[in-house]
Design a protein around this motif. Sequence first.
Motif, PDB file in Angstrom:
ATOM      1  N   GLY A  32      -5.448 -12.782   3.826  1.00 14.03           N
ATOM      2  CA  GLY A  32      -4.189 -12.827   3.058  1.00 14.03           C
ATOM      3  C   GLY A  32      -3.069 -13.420   3.911  1.00 14.03           C
ATOM      4  O   GLY A  32      -2.307 -14.277   3.456  1.00 14.03           O
ATOM      5  N   ILE A  35      -3.552 -17.163   4.399  1.00 12.78           N
ATOM      6  CA  ILE A  35      -3.175 -17.917   3.193  1.00 12.78           C
ATOM      7  C   ILE A  35      -1.654 -17.958   3.044  1.00 12.78           C
ATOM      8  O   ILE A  35      -1.067 -19.010   2.786  1.00 12.78           O
ATOM      9  N   ILE A  64     -11.991 -20.571   0.804  1.00 13.95           N
ATOM     10  CA  ILE A  64     -11.789 -19.544   1.839  1.00 13.95           C
ATOM     11  C   ILE A  64     -12.971 -19.423   2.808  1.00 13.95           C
ATOM     12  O   ILE A  64     -12.786 -19.105   3.985  1.00 13.95           O
TER      13      ILE A  64
HETATM   14  P1  AMP Z   1      -4.186  -9.527   0.816  1.00 15.76           P
HETATM   15  O1  AMP Z   1      -3.067  -9.832   1.749  1.00 15.76           O
HETATM   16  O2  AMP Z   1      -5.476  -9.210   1.551  1.00 15.76           O
HETATM   17  O3  AMP Z   1      -3.828  -8.498  -0.218  1.00 15.76           O
HETATM   18  O4  AMP Z   1      -4.480 -10.882   0.010  1.00 15.76           O
HETATM   19  C1  AMP Z   1      -3.497 -11.456  -0.821  1.00 15.76           C
HETATM   20  C2  AMP Z   1      -4.114 -12.486  -1.742  1.00 15.76           C
HETATM   21  O5  AMP Z   1      -4.720 -13.525  -0.974  1.00 15.76           O
HETATM   22  C3  AMP Z   1      -5.222 -11.985  -2.652  1.00 15.76           C
HETATM   23  O6  AMP Z   1      -4.716 -11.371  -3.838  1.00 15.76           O
HETATM   24  C4  AMP Z   1      -5.951 -13.291  -2.965  1.00 15.76           C
HETATM   25  O7  AMP Z   1      -5.243 -14.090  -3.890  1.00 15.76           O
HETATM   26  C5  AMP Z   1      -5.888 -14.006  -1.621  1.00 15.76           C
HETATM   27  N1  AMP Z   1      -7.056 -13.679  -0.765  1.00 15.76           N
HETATM   28  C6  AMP Z   1      -7.019 -13.018   0.434  1.00 15.76           C
HETATM   29  N2  AMP Z   1      -8.259 -12.902   0.928  1.00 15.76           N
HETATM   30  C7  AMP Z   1      -9.102 -13.494   0.039  1.00 15.76           C
HETATM   31  C8  AMP Z   1     -10.510 -13.671  -0.013  1.00 15.76           C
HETATM   32  N3  AMP Z   1     -11.313 -13.210   0.934  1.00 15.76           N
HETATM   33  N4  AMP Z   1     -11.003 -14.326  -1.096  1.00 15.76           N
HETATM   34  C9  AMP Z   1     -10.214 -14.811  -2.063  1.00 15.76           C
HETATM   35  N5  AMP Z   1      -8.883 -14.652  -2.084  1.00 15.76           N
HETATM   36  C10 AMP Z   1      -8.317 -14.000  -1.042  1.00 15.76           C
END
Ligand code: AMP
Length: 211
Positions: A32, A35, A64
């Motif tokens: 996350g 990204i 990813i």
């Molecule tokens: P997080 O910070 O882990 O809550 O991730 C935030 C957002 O990043 C998620 O809601 C997805 O849109 C994207 N994301 C993060 N990790 C992944 C992953 N392994 N696969 C796909 N999307 C991801």
Amino acid sequence: MKMILLGPPAAGKGTQSAFLSEYYNIPAISTGNIIRNNISEGTELGTKAKGYIDEGKLVPDELIIDLVLNRLKEDDCKNGYILDGFPRTVAQAEALKDNNVNIDKVVEIVAQDEEIVKRISGRRNCKDCGAIYNTHDMPSKAGDKCEKCGGELLQRADDTEETVRKRLAVYHQETQPVSDYYAAMGNLVTIISQDKVEDTTAAMWKALGVN
Ligand code: AMP
């Protein structure tokens, strides 16, 4: 030590991965965060990923998987790493296996959906160092600034109730099968996210057999 942290949004993965990273002296890799950094830097990946994140959807596997596999080849990963937020689909878990990435331990932190929705409204992240706070139960000692680096504390754009409900639906559909996948491999431990961070941390060390 190669570890995965699994769990719904705001279960405490980010906080616990920081503790694990410090204890084992290995990097915590949050997909996350990677990204979001790409989005703020305006990279091609960031441009492609932004719409998905904003809508609470998963970024497609093909965007990813290679990114993570390449990150794991970097020098700081040679003694292991904590993966926070990856894999989130069975296809991502299989990509690790197909590339001979052998995971030692998977820690799943679970929490009730309604508890998550409640927590999300208070979650704040430091713009500079990424430290995580919660205005309800884990406020920064420096008020609206980060107590570690003085950075500004912001609420993530996808931390609204509407988006978090979508993220939870995606979690139940796409990511819960990943915990079944690792349970079948015999290296999953599950802990329940507690109201107090230190109680969750204690449960995690106990489950990992660390005193
Ligand atoms: P997080 O910070 O882990 O809550 O991730 C935030 C957002 O990043 C998620 O809601 C997805 O849109 C994207 N994301 C993060 N990790 C992944 C992953 N392994 N696969 C796909 N999307 C991801």
